[in-house]
Design a protein around this motif. Sequence first.
Motif, short mmCIF file in Angstrom:
data_model
loop_
_atom_site.label_atom_id
_atom_site.label_comp_id
_atom_site.label_asym_id
_atom_site.label_seq_id
_atom_site.Cartn_x
_atom_site.Cartn_y
_atom_site.Cartn_z
N PHE A 663 40.97 49.18 47.02
CA PHE A 663 40.91 48.55 45.71
C PHE A 663 40.46 47.10 45.85
O PHE A 663 40.49 46.52 46.93
CB PHE A 663 42.27 48.61 44.99
N HIS A 664 40.01 46.52 44.74
CA HIS A 664 39.69 45.11 44.64
C HIS A 664 40.70 44.44 43.72
O HIS A 664 41.20 45.07 42.77
CB HIS A 664 38.29 44.89 44.06
N VAL A 665 41.00 43.18 43.97
CA VAL A 665 41.81 42.38 43.07
C VAL A 665 40.90 41.33 42.44
O VAL A 665 40.32 40.50 43.14
CB VAL A 665 42.98 41.70 43.82
N VAL A 666 40.76 41.40 41.14
CA VAL A 666 39.84 40.52 40.40
C VAL A 666 40.64 39.40 39.75
O VAL A 666 41.61 39.65 39.03
CB VAL A 666 39.07 41.32 39.33
N HIS A 667 40.24 38.15 40.03
CA HIS A 667 40.86 36.98 39.42
C HIS A 667 39.90 36.40 38.39
O HIS A 667 38.81 35.94 38.75
CB HIS A 667 41.18 35.91 40.47
N VAL A 668 40.29 36.43 37.15
CA VAL A 668 39.52 35.80 36.08
C VAL A 668 40.18 34.45 35.80
O VAL A 668 41.27 34.39 35.22
CB VAL A 668 39.50 36.69 34.83
N ILE A 669 39.54 33.39 36.25
CA ILE A 669 40.13 32.05 36.20
C ILE A 669 39.65 31.34 34.94
O ILE A 669 38.45 31.11 34.75
CB ILE A 669 39.74 31.25 37.45
N GLN A 671 40.67 28.24 31.72
CA GLN A 671 41.31 26.94 31.55
C GLN A 671 42.79 27.07 31.24
O GLN A 671 43.55 26.13 31.37
CB GLN A 671 40.60 26.16 30.44
N ARG A 672 43.20 28.25 30.82
CA ARG A 672 44.61 28.47 30.48
C ARG A 672 45.39 29.16 31.60
O ARG A 672 46.59 29.35 31.48
CB ARG A 672 44.70 29.31 29.20
N GLY A 673 44.73 29.52 32.67
CA GLY A 673 45.42 30.18 33.76
C GLY A 673 44.57 31.28 34.37
O GLY A 673 43.38 31.41 34.08
N VAL A 674 45.18 32.08 35.22
CA VAL A 674 44.49 33.13 35.96
C VAL A 674 44.97 34.49 35.47
O VAL A 674 46.17 34.75 35.38
CB VAL A 674 44.75 33.02 37.47
N ILE A 675 44.03 35.36 35.14
CA ILE A 675 44.33 36.74 34.78
C ILE A 675 43.93 37.61 35.96
O ILE A 675 42.80 37.53 36.44
CB ILE A 675 43.57 37.17 33.51
N VAL A 676 44.88 38.40 36.45
CA VAL A 676 44.65 39.22 37.64
C VAL A 676 44.57 40.68 37.25
O VAL A 676 45.43 41.19 36.54
CB VAL A 676 45.78 39.01 38.67
N LYS A 677 43.52 41.35 37.69
CA LYS A 677 43.33 42.78 37.44
C LYS A 677 43.03 43.48 38.75
O LYS A 677 42.50 42.88 39.69
CB LYS A 677 42.16 43.02 36.47
N GLN A 678 43.35 44.75 38.80
CA GLN A 678 43.08 45.55 39.99
C GLN A 678 42.06 46.63 39.66
O GLN A 678 42.14 47.27 38.61
CB GLN A 678 44.37 46.18 40.52
N VAL A 679 41.12 46.87 40.58
CA VAL A 679 40.08 47.88 40.39
C VAL A 679 40.17 48.87 41.54
O VAL A 679 40.05 48.50 42.71
CB VAL A 679 38.67 47.24 40.37
N GLY A 680 40.40 50.12 41.22
CA GLY A 680 40.39 51.15 42.25
C GLY A 680 38.98 51.44 42.71
O GLY A 680 38.05 51.53 41.91
N ILE A 681 38.81 51.59 44.02
CA ILE A 681 37.50 51.85 44.60
C ILE A 681 37.50 53.26 45.17
O ILE A 681 38.25 53.57 46.10
CB ILE A 681 37.15 50.83 45.70
N ALA A 682 36.69 54.12 44.60
CA ALA A 682 36.59 55.49 45.08
C ALA A 682 35.93 55.52 46.45
O ALA A 682 34.91 54.88 46.66
CB ALA A 682 35.79 56.34 44.08
#
Length: 683
Positions: A663-669, A671-682
């Motif tokens: 999987f990948h961990v995506v950080h969307v940075i 001005q209000r903070g960091v949003i973290v999402k996970q993406v499964g990699i087949a």
Amino acid sequence: MKTKLLLLLFMGSIPWMTIQAQTGGDGILTDQVKRLEPQAVFTFPEQDVEAFRRLIAEDETGSLIGNSAELTINMDNYEVQVDEKTGEVYRLIAIDVERPELYSAITLYFKELDLQGADKVSIVTGNGGEGAFIKTLDRKYNKDKGAYALGFIPISTERIFLKVTGKTPKVSLEGVGYFFRTTAVGIPGWGSLNSSIECIRSENVNCPEYSYWCDEKRSVFKMCMTHQDGRTFICSGALVVNERYDGAPLALTADHCVENKRNELTIYMFNYESPDCSNQHGPITQTVSGSELLAHHEKSDYAILRLTDDIPKEYNVFYAGWTNNQFSGTNDNPTWGVGIHHPSGDIKKVVSFDEKLRKKYVRIGNPKRYTWRVKHSKGGIEGGSSGSPLFQGNKELIGQLSGGAIGEECVKSYYGRFHRSWHHYGLSFVLNPNGDHTGSSKHYIESMVGYDPCVPNYAFTDATDLHTSANVDFQNYSGTAPRRYNGVYVTSGGILASQNVQIQSSTYVEFDAGTTIQLKPGFHAKTGSDFFAHIDGCKPECGRPYGQYKSEPVDNDNAYDGVGIFEGEVLVLEEDPPEELDDGEHEYFDYDIEEEPEGELELITDQVHIFPNPAAIDYEVEYSGDDLEKIQVYSATGILLYEMEAREGQNLYKVHIEEETSFHVVHVITQRGVIVKQVGIAQ
């Protein structure tokens, strides 16, 4: 590049806590043992191979796989050394393996394993380089502070290093277990990959026709038991769910598998299976060690144990459901189903039946046992299959393998009846302790569906969610979500804890989320508690989607109150816990990690969309806000793979990374903070 950690916690609500974030990698040593000189070198005692051949010839069960020898090492006998490069204090010894070509694996039997605080024991084969076996034990591994079996160490080297670090570790060894190779002992078809009998070999659990049992096969394990005389045997078994759905590691197997065995040294191996329908080895390092016998009976040939070790989430285990229905009528006996097992210690196999089961008294040795008689439609059973679960067509467990008649391994087998164990021999008191099992007003759970510890998300609203499930009322045993007491909460999505949640003193609680962890103002980890939170999470199995947690804005005007997002490296707040603060007091620890932006923090996670998810190589990240700064993508082990600065007016960003990972961990940075999402990699 180190992963950033954004910490926004409000210590009036949390006077003392520990936030732990992991980048993965069990047992990674801070130095290479090859540059450190061991204080002593031992040699493993040789084994009498001829005597072992005779033991196998005399073994009627066909499940004898090894023997053990005495090896006495007390690490307290050696002075503490200091690593000149790192300043780390340690003790280091080496053990030479005699004739490793004889063995498929070995294990170390600890007489004492008492680790406290930051104490650690690291075991490394060879020089710690590529292909080495590396494992580190810490305080989580020594709940009983006594006997412990390490697990299976594959033999590809002639030297093993044992390194002890910390202030007060107490570590001593009492023996070594040997698991022999087929070719070494000269017994064809014994104890190796695909060594099971011909009718079994093609029935691998991951063949397409058995995909229906994807969850149930994750509950099945191979177990290696140490007899009181040092011999080692194999059996099979399954994790089973209890009334609390609390993830208690309860293991069901056969009574004859645990008779006269040292259960504290039993090794449980998970996921030893071919990845597809072909015959390939599975991993042998996914093990936990030690167990306590809770209940058993010879007449239904069952035993239920509680594993000593916590089962790592990386093993992706499942807790099988069951039924205690007596099937008393003539037409309601189970008519189809499967058994899942490790015949002759082989990779995980399936035996199936499509003919109605018959209740029958069957004498398999002495005493008479209450069993199901199963006529096989495909596959068969063998030594090592004992204790394995029998599932009827609706996926409920109804028994465990007791044995079979010699010469009829491919024809029929006998399983101890679950309902007999439940109603007559004490199993109900383990799985359903809040039920009423005696007298005229009997009231108990009749069946339970299986439980997957990898849940989509958790939302804790008050302290009872965390701290009273051990006393859960019988009428409310199932609830709407799995709950645990004093344990680890793992999700593929997010975790939310409201202002009424308090982590009580002298308890251990860990939040392990795949996307976000949100602690609302008023959340309180009390002095004396151990609280850990990190973004790592679990990977859903059997086609389940990843969890998605939609957060609510925090209704508070105080800029210091908000949501915590945890990622990156270990961070410890306050080595010495301060006194508890009154609810009205506030204290804020910035800790110089990242300056808090002005204004109220509102991490609106549903402003980020990733598709497809799971993905192959390419996917797109969309952010609907107007304050994006950059996007970063990390591997499952915390390595930065991709970084893109925000472009004015652009909301959609394409990601293309050719890198093998789960999987990948995506950080969307923003001005209000960091949003973290996970993406499964087949894969």
